[in-house]
Design a protein around this motif. Structure first.
Motif, PDB file in Angstrom:
ATOM      1  N   SER A  95       0.311  26.650  13.933  1.00 56.92           N
ATOM      2  CA  SER A  95      -0.673  27.238  13.032  1.00 56.92           C
ATOM      3  C   SER A  95      -1.622  26.213  12.418  1.00 56.92           C
ATOM      4  CB  SER A  95       0.043  27.997  11.902  1.00 56.92           C
ATOM      5  OG  SER A  95       0.904  27.116  11.180  1.00 56.92           O
ATOM      6  N   LYS A 144      -6.199  22.987  16.862  1.00 60.90           N
ATOM      7  CA  LYS A 144      -4.893  22.993  16.196  1.00 60.90           C
ATOM      8  C   LYS A 144      -4.373  21.581  15.954  1.00 60.90           C
ATOM      9  CE  LYS A 144      -3.388  27.552  17.773  1.00 60.90           C
ATOM     10  NZ  LYS A 144      -2.315  28.350  18.425  1.00 60.90           N
ATOM     11  N   GLY A 201       2.994  28.682  20.680  1.00 59.35           N
ATOM     12  CA  GLY A 201       2.653  30.007  20.171  1.00 59.35           C
ATOM     13  C   GLY A 201       2.821  30.116  18.667  1.00 59.35           C
ATOM     14  N   GLN A 202       3.703  29.300  18.109  1.00 57.82           N
ATOM     15  CA  GLN A 202       3.946  29.329  16.664  1.00 57.82           C
ATOM     16  C   GLN A 202       3.072  28.351  15.910  1.00 57.82           C
ATOM     17  OE1 GLN A 202       8.117  28.424  16.532  1.00 57.82           O
ATOM     18  NE2 GLN A 202       8.731  30.357  17.482  1.00 57.82           N
ATOM     19  N   ARG A 239       6.983  28.325  23.281  1.00 53.14           N
ATOM     20  CA  ARG A 239       7.344  28.952  21.992  1.00 53.14           C
ATOM     21  C   ARG A 239       6.711  28.182  20.846  1.00 53.14           C
ATOM     22  NH1 ARG A 239      12.534  29.291  24.176  1.00 53.14           N
ATOM     23  NH2 ARG A 239      13.195  27.489  22.942  1.00 53.14           N
ATOM     24  N   SER A 240       6.828  26.854  20.906  1.00 51.83           N
ATOM     25  CA  SER A 240       6.275  26.013  19.840  1.00 51.83           C
ATOM     26  C   SER A 240       4.763  26.155  19.759  1.00 51.83           C
ATOM     27  CB  SER A 240       6.652  24.540  20.080  1.00 51.83           C
ATOM     28  OG  SER A 240       8.047  24.362  20.047  1.00 51.83           O
ATOM     29  N   ASP A 260      -0.706  22.409  19.956  1.00 48.99           N
ATOM     30  CA  ASP A 260      -0.387  23.159  21.176  1.00 48.99           C
ATOM     31  C   ASP A 260      -0.413  22.257  22.410  1.00 48.99           C
ATOM     32  OD1 ASP A 260      -3.087  22.733  21.046  1.00 48.99           O
ATOM     33  OD2 ASP A 260      -3.682  24.822  21.327  1.00 48.99           O
TER      34      ASP A 260
END
Length: 453
Positions: A449, A194, A446-447, A443-444, A198
């Motif tokens: 992309s 990523k 997990g989002q 949260r970040s 992450d």
């Protein structure tokens, strides 16, 4: 016949006794079932309440379902990126700087005598505190494959010292290059998958120290292309850069238990506010907002001014708190940059902050401060004070006692999430600044992309 009648009576009595006994047994069974049902319902309610208020620091197995989505892998970096910097705290990094006292007690600094939970904390040590707390994090995993986020325990603020003040200033654009090389070699596919989106690092400095803002100041750490997606937890970020998330400054209050937090909240609520407003800070040579504020404060009988040019406020929490606890409002103009540590000193003292710029708090600490800014603070545009002749006292006077009480009540409610509790402290369902920060990071992550082939 008499005998038969007597026997008949006896039989009837036995039948009646058996019937009553059966009734009692049935009633007892019903009561038992009812009590059992109530007990199960109570357990269920408590379970649901516990889950609703669950705090990620609860001691659980990292393989349990409660760690689902919360598993973090912490890199085992070479000591030159963290622990060696602490070993060189006494003048080896910068000849004139000894930060050894500030690194004591896992980054909290030296304890204040007769004041449990209070330390002479230095604002730059937040990266040490995060690292130490991460060592105790119950959802740490040894496998990169099972991790939801990745922590890079690099003491970027301490390492920056040699590039900002030391002999390596000429190479300040190179800060972080060695770290990137190490991650490329050891991070494997998870680092590349990523593009680092992450991953997260923590720094006790503002981002202005870690990006080249001019030819004279700033390192090149945050300008490195390899780190452009990594989340940076900092005490102040650039509001237009989404990966830079501001977290609370390190105050001097690090309670060891929920009970200590409760006692402090009680003191804040019962404090006698004898001043309408206060300002804690030093003077500046340049004419501007700070000097205008100090002038107004000095010329008002309802303002209390603690001049940090005369005492070193950053390591004198007792003197600072004495002022903040006795004021209704605390003026929070920008410091050397838009934010300042005093904002959090004032908040944990229940002193309603008065801001003059949106980037002093509202656009920074979005994970830790309420979205409804009017519920806990006052905003006065900077230009109205500097050029408009606005009297701050008149604005603050317009707030009724009831409105101030409600605002202070809201502030007292968020005190836990503004402080870093002691290592190993029993927090129960309380979430402190570290907990809230980790939830935001997860949260970040997990989002995220971004995918790099």
């Amino acid at each position: 016949m008499k005998v038969n009648n007597g026997r008949e009576v006896l039989v009837r009595k036995k039948i009646c006794r058996m019937y009553l006994l059966e009734k009692k047994i049935t009633a007892w069974k019903c009561s038992y079932v009812l009590c059992g049902t109530i007990f199960i319902l109570m357990v269920f309610v408590i379970h649901m309440r516990f889950n609703r208020e669950f705090n990620i620091e609860t001691v659980i197995s990292s393989t349990g379902s409660i760690c689902q989505g919360r598993r973090i892998y912490m890199y085992n970096l070479p000591e030159k990126f963290n622990s060696l910097l602490l070993k060189n705290c006494s003048g080896q990094i910068v000849p004139w700087l000894n930060f050894c006292p500030h690194a004591q007690n896992d980054g909290f600094g030296s304890a204040i005598g007769n004041h449990s939970g209070w330390y002479a904390s230095d604002l730059y040590m937040v990266e040490l505190v995060f690292h130490r707390r991460m060592m105790e994090y119950p959802c740490l995993v040894d496998s990169m494959e099972s991790a939801d986020a990745f922590f890079v325990p690099y003491y970027s603020g301490l390492d920056a010292l040699r590039f900002l003040y030391g002999p390596e200033k000429i190479r300040r654009s190179e800060q972080g290059a060695e770290l990137v090389d190490w991650l490329e070699e050891n991070g494997g596919w998870r680092w590349r998958k990523k593009g680092g989106a992450d991953h997260f690092i923590v720094t006790g400095r503002t981002v202005w120290d870690l990006c080249e803002v001019s030819r004279e100041w700033g390192t090149g750490l945050l300008e490195l292309e390899a780190l452009e997606n990594v989340t940076v937890l900092c005490v102040e970020g650039r509001t237009w850069v989404t990966r830079e998330q501001a977290v609370p400054y390190l105050t001097s209050f690090h309670p060891e238990s929920v009970e200590e937090v409760g006692k402090w909240r009680g003191r804040v609520e019962s404090a006698e506010r004898i001043s309408l407003f206060a300002f804690v800070g030093g003077e500046r040579k340049e004419v501007g907002l700070r000097q205008a504020i100090i002038w107004q404060c000095r010329n008002s009988s309802r303002c209390d001014f603690l001049n940090c040019g005369e005492i070193k406020c950053s390591h004198r929490p007792v003197a600072v708190m004495e002022k903040l606890l006795t004021a209704e409002f605390c003026l929070q103009p920008p410091g050397d940059s838009p934010t300042r540590r005093s904002t959090f000193d004032g908040l944990i003292a229940g002193c309603i902050p008065v801001f003059f710029r949106n980037d002093s708090a509202y656009q920074q600490y979005t994970w830790h401060l309420p979205r409804d800014t009017d519920s806990y603070s006052v905003f006065i545009p900077e230009e109205r004070v500097v050029h408009g002749g606005l009297r701050i006292e008149d604005v603050l006077d317009s707030y009724s006692r009831e409105r101030r009480r409600k605002m202070r009540e809201n502030i007292v409610g968020i005190i836990p999430q503004l402080i870093y509790m002691n290592i190993g402290a029993s927090r129960g369902v309380l979430k402190d600044a570290f907990d809230v920060s980790l939830e935001g990071v997860l949260r970040s992550a997990g989002q995220a992309s971004v995918t790099v082939p």
